[in-house]
Design an enzyme around this catalytic site. Structure first.
Site, PDB file in Angstrom:
ATOM      1  N   TYR A  55       0.817  -1.216   0.000  1.00  0.00           N
ATOM      2  CA  TYR A  55       0.000   0.000   0.000  1.00  0.00           C
ATOM      3  C   TYR A  55       0.853   1.269   0.000  1.00  0.00           C
ATOM      4  O   TYR A  55       0.329   2.362   0.210  1.00  0.00           O
ATOM      5  CB  TYR A  55      -0.892   0.034   1.250  1.00  0.00           C
ATOM      6  CG  TYR A  55      -2.132  -0.833   1.197  1.00  0.00           C
ATOM      7  CD1 TYR A  55      -2.086  -2.134   0.725  1.00  0.00           C
ATOM      8  CD2 TYR A  55      -3.352  -0.337   1.647  1.00  0.00           C
ATOM      9  CE1 TYR A  55      -3.209  -2.932   0.704  1.00  0.00           C
ATOM     10  CE2 TYR A  55      -4.493  -1.130   1.626  1.00  0.00           C
ATOM     11  CZ  TYR A  55      -4.414  -2.426   1.157  1.00  0.00           C
ATOM     12  OH  TYR A  55      -5.536  -3.210   1.143  1.00  0.00           O
TER      13      TYR A  55
ATOM     14  N   LYS B  24       4.740 -15.142   1.421  1.00  0.00           N
ATOM     15  CA  LYS B  24       4.617 -15.653   0.051  1.00  0.00           C
ATOM     16  C   LYS B  24       6.030 -15.660  -0.533  1.00  0.00           C
ATOM     17  O   LYS B  24       6.277 -15.204  -1.648  1.00  0.00           O
ATOM     18  CB  LYS B  24       3.650 -14.778  -0.765  1.00  0.00           C
ATOM     19  CG  LYS B  24       3.282 -15.330  -2.130  1.00  0.00           C
ATOM     20  CD  LYS B  24       2.498 -16.638  -2.109  1.00  0.00           C
ATOM     21  CE  LYS B  24       2.462 -17.251  -3.493  1.00  0.00           C
ATOM     22  NZ  LYS B  24       1.825 -18.603  -3.496  1.00  0.00           N
TER      23      LYS B  24
ATOM     24  N   ASP C  66      -1.537 -18.425   0.548  1.00  0.00           N
ATOM     25  CA  ASP C  66      -2.574 -19.257  -0.090  1.00  0.00           C
ATOM     26  C   ASP C  66      -2.949 -20.422   0.834  1.00  0.00           C
ATOM     27  O   ASP C  66      -4.136 -20.708   1.047  1.00  0.00           O
ATOM     28  CB  ASP C  66      -2.137 -19.738  -1.492  1.00  0.00           C
ATOM     29  CG  ASP C  66      -0.690 -20.230  -1.557  1.00  0.00           C
ATOM     30  OD1 ASP C  66       0.024 -20.171  -0.535  1.00  0.00           O
ATOM     31  OD2 ASP C  66      -0.276 -20.688  -2.646  1.00  0.00           O
TER      32      ASP C  66
ATOM     33  N   ASP D 235      -5.237  -7.430   4.777  1.00  0.00           N
ATOM     34  CA  ASP D 235      -6.538  -6.928   4.297  1.00  0.00           C
ATOM     35  C   ASP D 235      -7.401  -8.093   3.820  1.00  0.00           C
ATOM     36  O   ASP D 235      -8.556  -8.253   4.230  1.00  0.00           O
ATOM     37  CB  ASP D 235      -6.297  -5.930   3.157  1.00  0.00           C
ATOM     38  CG  ASP D 235      -7.600  -5.468   2.527  1.00  0.00           C
ATOM     39  OD1 ASP D 235      -8.525  -5.109   3.285  1.00  0.00           O
ATOM     40  OD2 ASP D 235      -7.711  -5.488   1.284  1.00  0.00           O
TER      41      ASP D 235
ATOM     42  N   ASP E 111     -10.948 -10.116   5.711  1.00  0.00           N
ATOM     43  CA  ASP E 111     -12.304 -10.281   5.156  1.00  0.00           C
ATOM     44  C   ASP E 111     -12.698 -11.759   5.227  1.00  0.00           C
ATOM     45  O   ASP E 111     -13.852 -12.099   5.537  1.00  0.00           O
ATOM     46  CB  ASP E 111     -12.381  -9.799   3.700  1.00  0.00           C
ATOM     47  CG  ASP E 111     -12.977  -8.393   3.574  1.00  0.00           C
ATOM     48  OD1 ASP E 111     -12.713  -7.552   4.462  1.00  0.00           O
ATOM     49  OD2 ASP E 111     -13.705  -8.125   2.592  1.00  0.00           O
TER      50      ASP E 111
HETATM   51  C1  IPM Z   1      -9.929  -2.056   4.808  1.00  0.00           C
HETATM   52  C2  IPM Z   1     -10.259  -1.554   3.432  1.00  0.00           C
HETATM   53  C3  IPM Z   1      -9.196  -0.586   2.954  1.00  0.00           C
HETATM   54  C4  IPM Z   1      -7.874  -1.334   2.941  1.00  0.00           C
HETATM   55  C5  IPM Z   1      -9.476  -0.004   1.555  1.00  0.00           C
HETATM   56  C6  IPM Z   1     -10.835   0.633   1.498  1.00  0.00           C
HETATM   57  C7  IPM Z   1      -8.406   0.940   1.103  1.00  0.00           C
HETATM   58  O1  IPM Z   1     -10.443  -2.601   2.545  1.00  0.00           O
HETATM   59  O2  IPM Z   1      -9.795  -1.244   5.730  1.00  0.00           O
HETATM   60  O3  IPM Z   1      -9.845  -3.276   4.983  1.00  0.00           O
HETATM   61  O4  IPM Z   1      -7.595  -2.087   2.005  1.00  0.00           O
HETATM   62  O5  IPM Z   1      -7.122  -1.149   3.897  1.00  0.00           O
HETATM   63 MN    MN Z   2     -10.452  -4.540   3.513  1.00  0.00          MN
END
Ligand code: IPM
Ligand code: MN
Ligand code: NAD
Length: 359
Positions: A142, A192, A225, A249, A253
């Site tokens: 990032y 990785k 992975d 990130d 999720d």
């Molecule tokens: C998160 C989000 C952000 C990230 C995006 C919106 C830039 O997905 O906070 O998880 O990738 O950090």
């Molecule tokens: Mn995210």
């Protein structure tokens, strides 16, 4: 004479989409806590920054936005990003800008299956999913470094660098090792190194080096992975997890998906040295598909507010908020549609307040 009340100065950035809907519930809960406690209070200032602001003003926040935030004790943010403004503009100029400029280099994301939360994995009980992700939050994939050469020509070349400094890599790993040692947990590094022959080989090397300073911490290292597969097949093997910005990130999720969904997943962006304000936000986005309907789940933001309470030295309240969320999930009768119920955002938010304060 009565002792002076402690004042916590909080910047609210409700942001876009469901952001304002969920932040309102967290704010209500924090106000109720302060009233019940009596020993401290909150001084909230709300900043109307985000995509609507951008469409009016041509920028995501004022030029001196970072300076306006600097003096606060903490920031509570809803979500940023909405159709109509390119995501790489809205996110980089507000959310990522704050994380970066305030050197919030630690992103703490609990992945914990609370009792009463839905879990899509067969045979997995609460207690078997209890991870703390420590995501590097200031550089890596990032960093915003790269170039776009010869655009719109057949020779077009796009380069996105991953930036892994020794300083940045060591400090995130030390933070993770300290946490693992304090909580008597194992630490898993996400790598990785088999394909990313610079960044992730370096990451593995630094993990190995720092691990020698913490011989009492059990360590594991998985390729990202395989880690994704194992989080589904055998989530119990993960305790504290340290990952780069992008891997953290993506895996969080996935973590949300196995522990109740996006509506429950919380996060803290910490500047551990407290040189700058830390920022607390749910890990979900602005959810344009349900924005304005009053059905967004506020629990992720409320849990993030609990992380903020902890950071502000109100650890007892923080634990009580998470307990209250768990009891509300178990009761099951005031849940939003993502959790299988039909309650509104504010009905669920108010239910947590009642559960917490026993009113
Ligand atoms: C998160 C989000 C952000 C990230 C995006 C919106 C830039 O997905 O906070 O998880 O990738 O950090
Ligand atoms: Mn995210
Ligand atoms: P999203 O997290 O907004 O939504 C993904 C799915 O989860 C949607 O179906 C949504 O309805 C559901 N969902 C999310 N939060 C929920 C909640 N609290 N209650 C119930 N359901 C919920 O991700 P997306 O759709 O990929 O992104 C939408 C926008 O948000 C984009 O602009 C993206 O860049 C941005 N985004 C911002 C942040 C942030 O501000 N921290 C995080 C992720 C995405």
């Amino acid at each position: 004479m009565a002792a002076e009340k402690q004042v916590h100065r909080i910047a609210l950035i409700p942001g876009d989409g469901i952001g304002p809907e969920v932040v309102a519930e967290a704010e209500g809960l924090l106000r109720a806590i302060a009233a019940a406690d009596g020993g401290f209070c909150f001084d909230f200032t709300s900043f109307p920054w985000g995509c609507e602001y951008y469409l009016r003003e041509g920028r995501m926040m004022p030029e001196d936005g970072i300076d306006q935030l600097r003096g606060f004790d903490a920031i509570l943010l809803g979500a940023v990003g909405f159709p109509g403004v390119p995501d790489h503009v809205s996110l980089r100029d507000l959310l990522l800008r704050i994380r970066h400029d305030f050197d919030e280099y630690v992103n703490v994301r609990p992945v914990r299956l609370l009792r009463g939360a839905p879990c899509p994995l067969k045979g997995v009980e609460p207690g078997q999913i209890d991870m703390t992700f420590i995501r590097e939050n200031s550089e890596g994939e990032y960093a915003g470094s790269g170039s776009w050469l010869y655009p719109d020509t057949p020779r077009e070349v796009v380069i996105q660098d991953g930036v892994f400094s020794r300083h940045g890599t060591e400090r995130i790993m030390r933070y993770a090792f300290e946490l693992a040692r304090r909580e008597h947990k194992s630490l898993t590094s996400i790598s990785k190194g088999n394909a990313l022959n610079y960044s992730m080989v370096f990451w593995d090397q630094v993990f190995d080096e720092i691990s020698r300073e913490y011989p009492e911490v059990e360590t594991h290292s998985y390729l990202v992975d395989a880690a994704a597969m194992l989080m589904v097949r055998d989530p119990g093997r993960f305790q504290v997890v340290v990952a780069s910005n992008l891997f953290g990130d993506i895996l969080t999720d996935l973590g949300a998906a196995i522990s109740g969904g996006m509506g429950l997943a919380a996060g803290a962006n910490l500047n551990p040295e407290c040189e700058f304000p830390s920022m607390f936000e749910p890990i979900h986005g602005s959810a344009p598909d349900i924005a304005g309907k009053g059905i967004a789940n506020p629990l992720a933001t409320i849990w993030s507010a609990a992380q903020m309470l902890e950071h502000l030295g109100q650890g007892e309240w923080a634990a009580r908020v998470v307990d209250a969320i768990e009891r509300v999930l178990q009761a099951g009768d005031d849940l939003t549609p993502d959790l299988g119920g039909s309650a509104s955002t504010s009905e669920l938010g108010e239910r947590v307040v009642r559960e917490l304060l026993d009113v």
